[in-house]
Design a protein around this motif. Structure first.
Motif, mmCIF file in Angstrom:
data_model
loop_
_atom_site.group_PDB
_atom_site.id
_atom_site.type_symbol
_atom_site.label_atom_id
_atom_site.label_comp_id
_atom_site.label_asym_id
_atom_site.label_seq_id
_atom_site.Cartn_x
_atom_site.Cartn_y
_atom_site.Cartn_z
ATOM 1 N N UNK A 139 0.827 -1.213 0.000
ATOM 2 C CA UNK A 139 0.000 0.000 0.000
ATOM 3 C C UNK A 139 0.861 1.263 0.000
ATOM 4 N N UNK A 140 1.918 1.234 -0.778
ATOM 5 C CA UNK A 140 2.781 2.408 -0.937
ATOM 6 C C UNK A 140 2.836 2.859 -2.398
ATOM 7 N N UNK A 141 1.838 2.493 -3.194
ATOM 8 C CA UNK A 141 1.850 2.786 -4.630
ATOM 9 C C UNK A 141 1.360 4.183 -4.966
ATOM 10 N N UNK A 142 0.742 4.882 -3.997
ATOM 11 C CA UNK A 142 0.198 6.205 -4.264
ATOM 12 C C UNK A 142 -1.292 6.203 -4.550
ATOM 13 N N UNK A 143 -1.929 5.039 -4.474
ATOM 14 C CA UNK A 143 -3.377 4.928 -4.676
ATOM 15 C C UNK A 143 -4.106 5.297 -3.385
ATOM 16 N N UNK A 144 -5.433 5.370 -3.446
ATOM 17 C CA UNK A 144 -6.202 5.774 -2.268
ATOM 18 C C UNK A 144 -7.575 5.111 -2.287
ATOM 19 N N UNK A 196 -6.913 0.990 -2.766
ATOM 20 C CA UNK A 196 -7.478 0.009 -3.685
ATOM 21 C C UNK A 196 -6.395 -0.872 -4.316
ATOM 22 N N UNK A 197 -5.178 -0.811 -3.802
ATOM 23 C CA UNK A 197 -4.043 -1.490 -4.439
ATOM 24 C C UNK A 197 -4.262 -2.979 -4.636
ATOM 25 N N UNK A 198 -4.951 -3.637 -3.711
ATOM 26 C CA UNK A 198 -5.143 -5.083 -3.849
ATOM 27 C C UNK A 198 -6.085 -5.434 -4.990
ATOM 28 N N UNK A 199 -6.960 -4.504 -5.381
ATOM 29 C CA UNK A 199 -7.748 -4.728 -6.584
ATOM 30 C C UNK A 199 -6.851 -4.737 -7.816
ATOM 31 N N UNK A 200 -5.897 -3.801 -7.853
ATOM 32 C CA UNK A 200 -4.953 -3.763 -8.967
ATOM 33 C C UNK A 200 -4.121 -5.046 -8.981
ATOM 34 N N UNK A 201 -3.711 -5.495 -7.798
ATOM 35 C CA UNK A 201 -2.955 -6.744 -7.706
ATOM 36 C C UNK A 201 -3.792 -7.918 -8.216
ATOM 37 N N UNK A 202 -5.070 -7.932 -7.879
ATOM 38 C CA UNK A 202 -5.952 -8.982 -8.368
ATOM 39 C C UNK A 202 -6.050 -8.978 -9.883
ATOM 40 N N UNK A 203 -6.086 -7.793 -10.481
ATOM 41 C CA UNK A 203 -6.132 -7.707 -11.939
ATOM 42 C C UNK A 203 -4.818 -8.205 -12.557
ATOM 43 N N UNK A 204 -3.698 -7.924 -11.924
ATOM 44 C CA UNK A 204 -2.426 -8.442 -12.421
ATOM 45 C C UNK A 204 -2.433 -9.972 -12.388
ATOM 46 N N UNK A 205 -2.981 -10.553 -11.318
ATOM 47 C CA UNK A 205 -3.102 -12.020 -11.266
ATOM 48 C C UNK A 205 -3.868 -12.521 -12.478
ATOM 49 N N UNK A 206 -4.975 -11.846 -12.820
ATOM 50 C CA UNK A 206 -5.769 -12.274 -13.967
ATOM 51 C C UNK A 206 -4.956 -12.217 -15.258
ATOM 52 N N UNK A 207 -4.223 -11.129 -15.446
ATOM 53 C CA UNK A 207 -3.465 -10.949 -16.679
ATOM 54 C C UNK A 207 -2.336 -11.973 -16.778
ATOM 55 N N UNK A 208 -1.602 -12.156 -15.687
ATOM 56 C CA UNK A 208 -0.440 -13.046 -15.711
ATOM 57 C C UNK A 208 -0.858 -14.509 -15.794
ATOM 58 N N UNK A 209 -1.904 -14.874 -15.071
ATOM 59 C CA UNK A 209 -2.341 -16.280 -15.044
ATOM 60 C C UNK A 209 -3.248 -16.644 -16.209
ATOM 61 N N UNK A 210 -3.881 -15.633 -16.813
ATOM 62 C CA UNK A 210 -4.850 -15.899 -17.865
ATOM 63 C C UNK A 210 -6.161 -16.441 -17.357
#
Length: 409
Positions: A139-144, A196-210
């Motif tokens: 949670x240091x990405x600058x999101x809120x 909201x950083x963990x939502x972004x992380x969840x989307x990265x999981x989707x992209x990387x894992x397919x």
């Protein structure tokens, strides 16, 4: 379906039975006074449940009691689960903690940081560096979050319709694109701001894992661990076990409020707060962490990865109060508490507001649910009710104090 059961007596586990009675009595009085609908609390030592209490109602109007297999909206306790899913991809070499977020989500490729102004007159500048995957986990990405009211970027989130962290009519992919269109509050890695950083992380999981986030976590985390009720929706055959969600009323009581749309697969799969789970599921997840990545012969993470996840990553050993970016984080409860990857970590028990063991880690949810693992005492604790408070409350602090008093050996 897995059901949590008591496996040993308190005294055999080095717990004081009378102190545990005081713990139960304290929360039972809150139920009897109408400030909680009901609760479940479980304490385990060495992986064996030594104290398990259910009390009150999972649905007050229907007169349905809390039971050991009750299902709970765990909200932000989803974040550590999403983090584990992402760390599995790191171990497989498909993702790196130092990957720029924009490598996987191009909308984040050229981040900008807020400088001044509001509305249409916002001024921004290029970020000093890109947000990294590790910044999402810490949670240091600058999101809120839109529900903060302490910074102009919070208002921009509200103007974008992100009051509930989901863009109107969008799924996880569309929502993360909206996040990326808004300025960061600060340069990545320079401050801590729960977001909201963990939502972004969840989307990265989707992209990387397919794979969609819910399918990925079900296949890679829930099924291997026997978390049989965990997920992002409640099927018809389990619906009767789901606890009603309440909010604090103005008179100090509770009243039903809308909760997560769990009946049917949600359009928005929130890696920040979309999960439902039972106490058995959370116990299994805690055991994975307590046992450093392995449970019942199934290894999801290497021991060193869990060690990395559960140690403080804030620069210079700072705590959340010192490194927090906004007044919302400048609170006594953040003294002596740092942040790892998806979990908070106790770094100085002498300064924590509630008694805590050095190195204890865990996280909580907005509906007054929490878990923590205390490696020094080989202790795990979980607590569930379903009340969204209007302001801060003492439930978690009281729980930590009462559990601390119950540890006798």
């Amino acid at each position: 379906m897995g059901v949590l059961r008591q496996e040993t007596g308190p005294e055999e586990a080095g717990l004081d039975a009378r102190a545990l009675e005081r713990l139960d009595g304290h929360f039972a009085r809150l139920v009897d006074a109408g400030t909680l609908p009901g609760f479940l609390v479980a304490v385990a030592r060495g992986g064996r449940v030594a104290h398990l209490t259910v009390y009150g109602a999972r649905d007050v109007a229907a007169g349905l009691p809390v039971e050991s297999d009750t299902l709970w909206r765990i909200y932000s306790m989803t974040k550590p689960v999403t983090t584990v899913g992402a760390l599995m991809l790191v171990e497989e070499g498909l993702l790196s903690l130092d990957d720029p977020v924009g490598r996987h989500l191009p909308a984040f490729a050229e981040p900008r940081v807020y400088e001044s102004g509001s509305g249409d007159r916002v001024r921004t500048r290029p970020a000093a560096g890109p947000p990294l995957v590790r910044h999402l986990m810490t949670h240091t990405a600058g999101l809120t979050f839109a529900f903060y009211h302490t910074h102009p970027v919070d208002a921009l989130y509200r103007e974008a319709g992100l009051e509930s962290s989901v863009a109107p009519g969008e799924d996880l992919a569309g929502t993360t694109d909206v996040y990326a269109s808004l300025p960061l509050q600060f340069d990545p890695g320079t401050q801590w701001n729960y977001s909201v950083a963990s939502n972004v992380l969840g989307r990265i999981i989707e992209v990387v894992s397919g794979r969609p986030l819910d399918e990925y976590l079900a296949e890679r985390v829930f099924r291997p661990l026997g978390m049989s009720d965990a997920g992002f929706q409640v099927t018809d055959d389990r619906a009767a076990r789901l606890a009603e969600l309440y909010g604090e009323s103005e008179d100090g009581g509770i009243e039903p409020v809308p909760g997560l749309p769990l009946h049917g697969r949600p359009r928005f799969l929130s890696g920040s707060g979309g999960m439902v789970a039972s106490a058995h599921d959370v116990h299994r997840f805690m055991e994975l962490l307590r046992r450093r990545g392995e449970l019942d012969g199934v290894r999801l993470l290497a021991p060193g990865t869990v060690d990395l996840m559960t140690r403080n990553h804030l620069p210079g050993g700072a705590d959340l109060r010192a490194f927090g970016s906004r007044p919302a984080h400048d609170v006594p409860g953040n003294d002596g508490v740092g942040f790892g990857l998806g979990v908070c970590v106790v770094i100085d028990p002498s300064r924590t507001q509630s008694p805590s063991g050095l190195g204890s880690y865990g996280w909580s949810g907005v509906a007054t649910t929490t878990f923590w693992v205390d490696p020094g005492r080989d202790l795990t604790v979980q607590f569930f009710t379903q009340v969204r408070p209007r302001s801060s409350h003492t439930v978690f602090g009281d729980l930590k104090r009462l559990v601390h008093e119950a540890v006798s050996a």
